[in-house]
Design a protein around this motif. Structure first.
Motif, PDB file in Angstrom:
ATOM      1  N   MET A 118       0.794  -1.218   0.000  1.00 39.98           N
ATOM      2  CA  MET A 118       0.000   0.000   0.000  1.00 39.98           C
ATOM      3  C   MET A 118       0.835   1.281   0.000  1.00 39.98           C
ATOM      4  O   MET A 118       0.357   2.311  -0.424  1.00 39.98           O
ATOM      5  CB  MET A 118      -0.934   0.015   1.222  1.00 39.98           C
ATOM      6  CG  MET A 118      -1.883  -1.159   1.267  1.00 39.98           C
ATOM      7  SD  MET A 118      -2.960  -1.274  -0.166  1.00 39.98           S
ATOM      8  CE  MET A 118      -3.934   0.188   0.048  1.00 39.98           C
ATOM      9  N   ASN A 119       2.068   1.213   0.477  1.00 44.34           N
ATOM     10  CA  ASN A 119       2.865   2.433   0.586  1.00 44.34           C
ATOM     11  C   ASN A 119       4.294   2.239   0.088  1.00 44.34           C
ATOM     12  O   ASN A 119       5.211   2.863   0.603  1.00 44.34           O
ATOM     13  CB  ASN A 119       2.872   2.925   2.031  1.00 44.34           C
ATOM     14  CG  ASN A 119       3.528   1.924   2.971  1.00 44.34           C
ATOM     15  OD1 ASN A 119       3.721   0.762   2.635  1.00 44.34           O
ATOM     16  ND2 ASN A 119       3.891   2.378   4.160  1.00 44.34           N
ATOM     17  N   ILE A 132       0.384  -6.297   8.079  1.00 35.92           N
ATOM     18  CA  ILE A 132      -0.898  -6.603   7.440  1.00 35.92           C
ATOM     19  C   ILE A 132      -1.920  -5.610   7.978  1.00 35.92           C
ATOM     20  O   ILE A 132      -2.094  -5.478   9.186  1.00 35.92           O
ATOM     21  CB  ILE A 132      -1.325  -8.051   7.712  1.00 35.92           C
ATOM     22  CG1 ILE A 132      -0.269  -9.002   7.143  1.00 35.92           C
ATOM     23  CG2 ILE A 132      -2.700  -8.331   7.105  1.00 35.92           C
ATOM     24  CD1 ILE A 132      -0.533 -10.463   7.410  1.00 35.92           C
ATOM     25  N   ILE A 133      -2.580  -4.899   7.062  1.00 38.67           N
ATOM     26  CA  ILE A 133      -3.470  -3.812   7.475  1.00 38.67           C
ATOM     27  C   ILE A 133      -4.942  -4.133   7.236  1.00 38.67           C
ATOM     28  O   ILE A 133      -5.793  -3.277   7.428  1.00 38.67           O
ATOM     29  CB  ILE A 133      -3.088  -2.493   6.770  1.00 38.67           C
ATOM     30  CG1 ILE A 133      -3.117  -2.664   5.265  1.00 38.67           C
ATOM     31  CG2 ILE A 133      -1.743  -2.011   7.254  1.00 38.67           C
ATOM     32  CD1 ILE A 133      -2.948  -1.374   4.500  1.00 38.67           C
ATOM     33  N   ALA A 138      -5.129  -5.302  12.114  1.00 34.14           N
ATOM     34  CA  ALA A 138      -4.584  -3.996  12.497  1.00 34.14           C
ATOM     35  C   ALA A 138      -5.694  -3.190  13.149  1.00 34.14           C
ATOM     36  O   ALA A 138      -6.882  -3.466  12.937  1.00 34.14           O
ATOM     37  CB  ALA A 138      -4.049  -3.260  11.264  1.00 34.14           C
ATOM     38  N   PRO A 139      -5.331  -2.178  13.931  1.00 33.24           N
ATOM     39  CA  PRO A 139      -6.364  -1.311  14.514  1.00 33.24           C
ATOM     40  C   PRO A 139      -7.218  -0.665  13.425  1.00 33.24           C
ATOM     41  O   PRO A 139      -6.762  -0.449  12.304  1.00 33.24           O
ATOM     42  CB  PRO A 139      -5.548  -0.252  15.265  1.00 33.24           C
ATOM     43  CG  PRO A 139      -4.231  -0.880  15.508  1.00 33.24           C
ATOM     44  CD  PRO A 139      -3.989  -1.806  14.347  1.00 33.24           C
ATOM     45  N   LYS A 140      -8.459  -0.336  13.758  1.00 28.74           N
ATOM     46  CA  LYS A 140      -9.384   0.245  12.782  1.00 28.74           C
ATOM     47  C   LYS A 140      -8.834   1.514  12.150  1.00 28.74           C
ATOM     48  O   LYS A 140      -9.029   1.762  10.965  1.00 28.74           O
ATOM     49  CB  LYS A 140     -10.739   0.527  13.434  1.00 28.74           C
ATOM     50  CG  LYS A 140     -11.536  -0.702  13.727  1.00 28.74           C
ATOM     51  CD  LYS A 140     -12.884  -0.351  14.345  1.00 28.74           C
ATOM     52  CE  LYS A 140     -13.641  -1.620  14.682  1.00 28.74           C
ATOM     53  NZ  LYS A 140     -14.941  -1.332  15.274  1.00 28.74           N
ATOM     54  N   SER A 141      -8.133   2.321  12.938  1.00 29.76           N
ATOM     55  CA  SER A 141      -7.598   3.575  12.398  1.00 29.76           C
ATOM     56  C   SER A 141      -6.572   3.318  11.301  1.00 29.76           C
ATOM     57  O   SER A 141      -6.526   4.032  10.308  1.00 29.76           O
ATOM     58  CB  SER A 141      -6.976   4.417  13.513  1.00 29.76           C
ATOM     59  OG  SER A 141      -5.907   3.720  14.125  1.00 29.76           O
ATOM     60  N   VAL A 142      -5.767   2.284  11.464  1.00 26.09           N
ATOM     61  CA  VAL A 142      -4.759   1.945  10.451  1.00 26.09           C
ATOM     62  C   VAL A 142      -5.433   1.383   9.204  1.00 26.09           C
ATOM     63  O   VAL A 142      -5.125   1.780   8.076  1.00 26.09           O
ATOM     64  CB  VAL A 142      -3.727   0.941  11.026  1.00 26.09           C
ATOM     65  CG1 VAL A 142      -2.779   0.458   9.949  1.00 26.09           C
ATOM     66  CG2 VAL A 142      -2.959   1.573  12.169  1.00 26.09           C
ATOM     67  N   LEU A 147      -7.128   1.574   3.635  1.00 30.20           N
ATOM     68  CA  LEU A 147      -8.127   0.869   2.837  1.00 30.20           C
ATOM     69  C   LEU A 147      -9.340   1.717   2.495  1.00 30.20           C
ATOM     70  O   LEU A 147     -10.188   1.272   1.721  1.00 30.20           O
ATOM     71  CB  LEU A 147      -8.575  -0.400   3.585  1.00 30.20           C
ATOM     72  CG  LEU A 147      -7.464  -1.395   3.923  1.00 30.20           C
ATOM     73  CD1 LEU A 147      -8.032  -2.550   4.724  1.00 30.20           C
ATOM     74  CD2 LEU A 147      -6.772  -1.885   2.670  1.00 30.20           C
ATOM     75  N   GLY A 148      -9.446   2.918   3.032  1.00 34.09           N
ATOM     76  CA  GLY A 148     -10.614   3.767   2.803  1.00 34.09           C
ATOM     77  C   GLY A 148     -10.863   4.113   1.354  1.00 34.09           C
ATOM     78  O   GLY A 148     -12.000   4.144   0.896  1.00 34.09           O
TER      79      GLY A 148
END
Length: 166
Positions: A118-119, A132-133, A138-142, A147-148
């Motif tokens: 992703m980056n 792994i995101i 991963a936390p929701k914020s990450v 992925l948004g």
């Protein structure tokens, strides 16, 4: 003599392929409240056939997982074992050796699964830590951060698509 040459060529090719794999991972688990909880999660993880060794850090609620060489790693099974023990994966950072792996358009395939970087500014080389995101890893914020705005990525194999950050 011809047989010996063929054997040596096959040995060199399989050795090069075997280097490209996940070697270890740092797994942070949430919901652990005591040493018995940590032991239950560790026991559950040890039942996976691709995990060789587990070292536990109770202060940080992390497990350092070492994978068996040549074994196919399944991250969904790791997550399932943690959930089945009554806990949640908070973070999973796996080390992948990119020797002999072709990264095209920020994607690479391994063991039938597709991994989307992703980056990535450039193609990774050697041993690289990948977080792994995806939801559940991963936390929701990450997950939301990466992925948004993501469109679905078709899998190049028959397996799953994992989204990872370097």
């Amino acid at each position: 003599m011809k047989t010996l040459k063929i054997f040596i060529i096959l040995l060199v090719l399989t050795t090069g392929i075997a280097k490209a794999q996940f070697t270890k991972a740092e797994l942070q688990v949430s919901g652990l409240t005591c040493a018995l909880c940590a032991k239950a999660a560790e026991k559950s993880l040890k039942s996976l056939p691709f995990i060789g060794e587990i070292k536990t850090d109770l202060i940080r609620n992390t497990y350092l997982l070492t994978f068996k060489p040549g074994e196919q790693v399944n991250f969904d099974q790791i997550s399932k074992k943690v959930r089945d023990a009554g806990f949640f994966v908070n973070n999973l950072k796996a080390t992948f050796n990119f020797a002999g792996i072709q990264v095209a358009d920020n994607h690479f395939s391994y063991g039938g699964d597709t991994f989307q970087l992703m980056n990535a500014g450039k193609s990774p080389e050697g041993e690289t830590a990948l977080t792994i995101i995806d939801k559940g890893f991963a936390p929701k914020s990450v997950s939301k951060k990466y992925l948004g705005q993501l469109a679905d990525t078709p899998a190049s194999g028959s397996g799953r698509v994992y989204h990872v950050a370097i």
